[in-house]
Write a protein that holds these residues in place. Structure first.
Motif, PDB file in Angstrom:
ATOM      1  N   LEU A   1       0.823  -1.211   0.000  1.00  0.00           N
ATOM      2  CA  LEU A   1       0.000   0.000   0.000  1.00  0.00           C
ATOM      3  C   LEU A   1       0.858   1.263   0.000  1.00  0.00           C
ATOM      4  O   LEU A   1       0.503   2.268  -0.628  1.00  0.00           O
ATOM      5  N   ALA A   2       2.000   1.219   0.680  1.00  0.00           N
ATOM      6  CA  ALA A   2       2.847   2.407   0.812  1.00  0.00           C
ATOM      7  C   ALA A   2       3.435   2.867  -0.518  1.00  0.00           C
ATOM      8  O   ALA A   2       3.725   4.052  -0.704  1.00  0.00           O
ATOM      9  N   THR A   3       3.618   1.944  -1.439  1.00  0.00           N
ATOM     10  CA  THR A   3       4.228   2.276  -2.736  1.00  0.00           C
ATOM     11  C   THR A   3       3.273   2.030  -3.896  1.00  0.00           C
ATOM     12  O   THR A   3       3.713   1.864  -5.040  1.00  0.00           O
ATOM     13  N   LEU A   4       1.980   2.016  -3.616  1.00  0.00           N
ATOM     14  CA  LEU A   4       0.994   1.625  -4.621  1.00  0.00           C
ATOM     15  C   LEU A   4       0.953   2.573  -5.817  1.00  0.00           C
ATOM     16  O   LEU A   4       0.798   3.779  -5.666  1.00  0.00           O
ATOM     17  N   ASP A   5       1.079   1.997  -7.008  1.00  0.00           N
ATOM     18  CA  ASP A   5       0.795   2.673  -8.272  1.00  0.00           C
ATOM     19  C   ASP A   5      -0.504   2.056  -8.777  1.00  0.00           C
ATOM     20  O   ASP A   5      -0.503   0.957  -9.324  1.00  0.00           O
ATOM     21  N   ALA A   6      -1.613   2.755  -8.546  1.00  0.00           N
ATOM     22  CA  ALA A   6      -2.929   2.177  -8.814  1.00  0.00           C
ATOM     23  C   ALA A   6      -3.098   1.768 -10.277  1.00  0.00           C
ATOM     24  O   ALA A   6      -3.691   0.733 -10.578  1.00  0.00           O
ATOM     25  N   GLU A   7      -2.581   2.580 -11.185  1.00  0.00           N
ATOM     26  CA  GLU A   7      -2.731   2.284 -12.613  1.00  0.00           C
ATOM     27  C   GLU A   7      -1.996   0.994 -12.975  1.00  0.00           C
ATOM     28  O   GLU A   7      -2.525   0.132 -13.683  1.00  0.00           O
ATOM     29  N   ALA A   8      -0.763   0.839 -12.466  1.00  0.00           N
ATOM     30  CA  ALA A   8       0.035  -0.340 -12.778  1.00  0.00           C
ATOM     31  C   ALA A   8      -0.493  -1.587 -12.080  1.00  0.00           C
ATOM     32  O   ALA A   8      -0.381  -2.702 -12.609  1.00  0.00           O
ATOM     33  N   ALA A   9      -1.082  -1.405 -10.891  1.00  0.00           N
ATOM     34  CA  ALA A   9      -1.558  -2.548 -10.112  1.00  0.00           C
ATOM     35  C   ALA A   9      -2.917  -3.061 -10.572  1.00  0.00           C
ATOM     36  O   ALA A   9      -3.305  -4.183 -10.231  1.00  0.00           O
ATOM     37  N   LEU A  10      -3.628  -2.259 -11.344  1.00  0.00           N
ATOM     38  CA  LEU A  10      -5.014  -2.588 -11.701  1.00  0.00           C
ATOM     39  C   LEU A  10      -5.103  -3.846 -12.560  1.00  0.00           C
ATOM     40  O   LEU A  10      -4.442  -3.963 -13.586  1.00  0.00           O
ATOM     41  N   ILE A  11      -5.924  -4.792 -12.139  1.00  0.00           N
ATOM     42  CA  ILE A  11      -6.310  -5.932 -12.973  1.00  0.00           C
ATOM     43  C   ILE A  11      -7.583  -5.512 -13.703  1.00  0.00           C
ATOM     44  O   ILE A  11      -8.621  -5.336 -13.074  1.00  0.00           O
ATOM     45  N   PRO A  12      -7.517  -5.297 -15.038  1.00  0.00           N
ATOM     46  CA  PRO A  12      -8.700  -4.802 -15.751  1.00  0.00           C
ATOM     47  C   PRO A  12      -9.919  -5.687 -15.521  1.00  0.00           C
ATOM     48  O   PRO A  12      -9.789  -6.902 -15.284  1.00  0.00           O
ATOM     49  N   ALA A  13     -11.085  -5.078 -15.609  1.00  0.00           N
ATOM     50  CA  ALA A  13     -12.336  -5.784 -15.308  1.00  0.00           C
ATOM     51  C   ALA A  13     -12.475  -7.076 -16.089  1.00  0.00           C
ATOM     52  O   ALA A  13     -12.876  -8.108 -15.537  1.00  0.00           O
ATOM     53  N   VAL A  14     -12.141  -7.057 -17.361  1.00  0.00           N
ATOM     54  CA  VAL A  14     -12.309  -8.263 -18.180  1.00  0.00           C
ATOM     55  C   VAL A  14     -11.380  -9.373 -17.710  1.00  0.00           C
ATOM     56  O   VAL A  14     -11.755 -10.554 -17.696  1.00  0.00           O
ATOM     57  N   ASP A  15     -10.165  -9.032 -17.301  1.00  0.00           N
ATOM     58  CA  ASP A  15      -9.225 -10.052 -16.821  1.00  0.00           C
ATOM     59  C   ASP A  15      -9.665 -10.596 -15.468  1.00  0.00           C
ATOM     60  O   ASP A  15      -9.567 -11.801 -15.208  1.00  0.00           O
TER      61      ASP A  15
END
Length: 303
Positions: free
Chosen positions: A216-230
């Motif tokens: 959580l301390a180093t979270l890059d939300a865009e890079a961590a996101l698992i797209p909805a379809v996946d």
């Protein structure tokens, strides 16, 4: 603005699940964030967070089976069945020395399988519209009814006999709604020495593992996101739609799939020709109807 999908967080000790959601909201730049299954502040490990329209997937994740690593301390109970509560009167060292390894194994075996479990009085279960833990904090006596849960695996990993206690490191695989601290309490009660939980880490929820979770301390939300379809196709069977089928489902119409075989009941992830998640659908024979629609303008998954 982050798109729609799931983010796997490795929740640190001392934070509430609500705290994690607040952090992800800030990192993702959206208010529409939720989680699938609360972890207590003392617990660490996998918290699955849904972002934007993928919060609609969380309902289907909450009920998945879960795996935990935990430490149970025998020798005293606690007011909360874990280390955050006040300890109850400890038993004597003589009583602890009398607890044989075979008795511990038998107690664990009794708590394995389909069991009736009384949740901790400080759980989030609602009693007459109010959380049980809130009633306890207000000084009320709370007695919760037993509920059926399944503990499919309860494995003893290590036993440490120390002054005034016996610590058990365990691995538990269980159904949704199982309280690990209640297992600690009930094991201690069955051995007549009391017990409570001193450590808890959630390592898996359904198909998702803490090995793939983010700090959580180093979270890059865009890079961590698992797209909805996946995320949806990880969870459910995938059906690739024709252009017309995608249009029909988007407009709430049922579709017919001529080569569909097998029973329905489980959701199916319906995917448009461009790779976008149209929604979750449910089959009745060869006919399918929409359970949950997703916006058609969302980004598609990984190539």
């Amino acid at each position: 603005m982050t798109g729609s999908g799931l983010i796997l967080i490795d929740k640190p000790d001392g934070m509430t699940s609500h705290d994690v959601v607040a952090r992800v909201r800030k990192a993702a730049g959206t208010r529409k964030v939720g989680h699938a299954g609360t972890l207590d502040p003392m617990a660490t490990g996998l918290l699955i967070v849904g972002v934007n329209s993928s919060t609609r997937l969380l309902t289907y994740i909450v009920g998945a089976d879960k795996e935990y690593l935990a430490t149970i301390r025998l020798g005293a109970g606690s007011t909360t069945d874990d280390a955050e509560g006040d300890l109850l009167a400890p038993v004597s060292q003589h009583a602890l020395d009398a607890v044989a390894d075979d008795a511990i194994a038998a107690g664990i075996a009794t708590l394995t399988g389909e069991i009736q479990q009384i949740p901790s009085a400080v759980s989030a279960i609602k009693v007459d519209g109010k959380r049980a833990y809130a009633r306890v904090r207000a000084g009320e006596q709370v007695e919760l009814a037993p509920r059926a849960v399944t503990v499919s695996e309860f494995e003893l990993l290590a036993t440490r006999r120390i002054d005034g206690a016996i610590d058990l490191d365990v691995r538990v695989v269980c159904s949704s709604g199982t309280y690990i601290r209640s297992l600690a309490r009930d094991l201690g009660t069955s051995l007549a020495v009391g017990g409570h939980l001193t450590a808890l880490r959630r390592t898996r929820v359904g198909v998702f593992s803490v090995r793939d979770a983010h700090d959580l301390a180093t979270l890059d939300a865009e890079a961590a996101l698992i797209p909805a379809v996946d995320a949806a196709t990880d969870l459910f069977e995938r059906l690739d739609l024709t252009e017309q089928q995608a249009i029909d489902l988007t407009h709430g119409r049922r579709i017919h799939v001529a080569d569909r075989e097998g029973p329905g009941g489980e959701p199916v992830a319906a995917v448009a020709p461009n790779g976008a998640l149209v929604g979750l659908i449910e089959f009745r024979g060869k006919e399918a109807r929409t359970l949950v629609n997703f916006p058609t303008d969302e980004a598609v998954g990984r190539a």
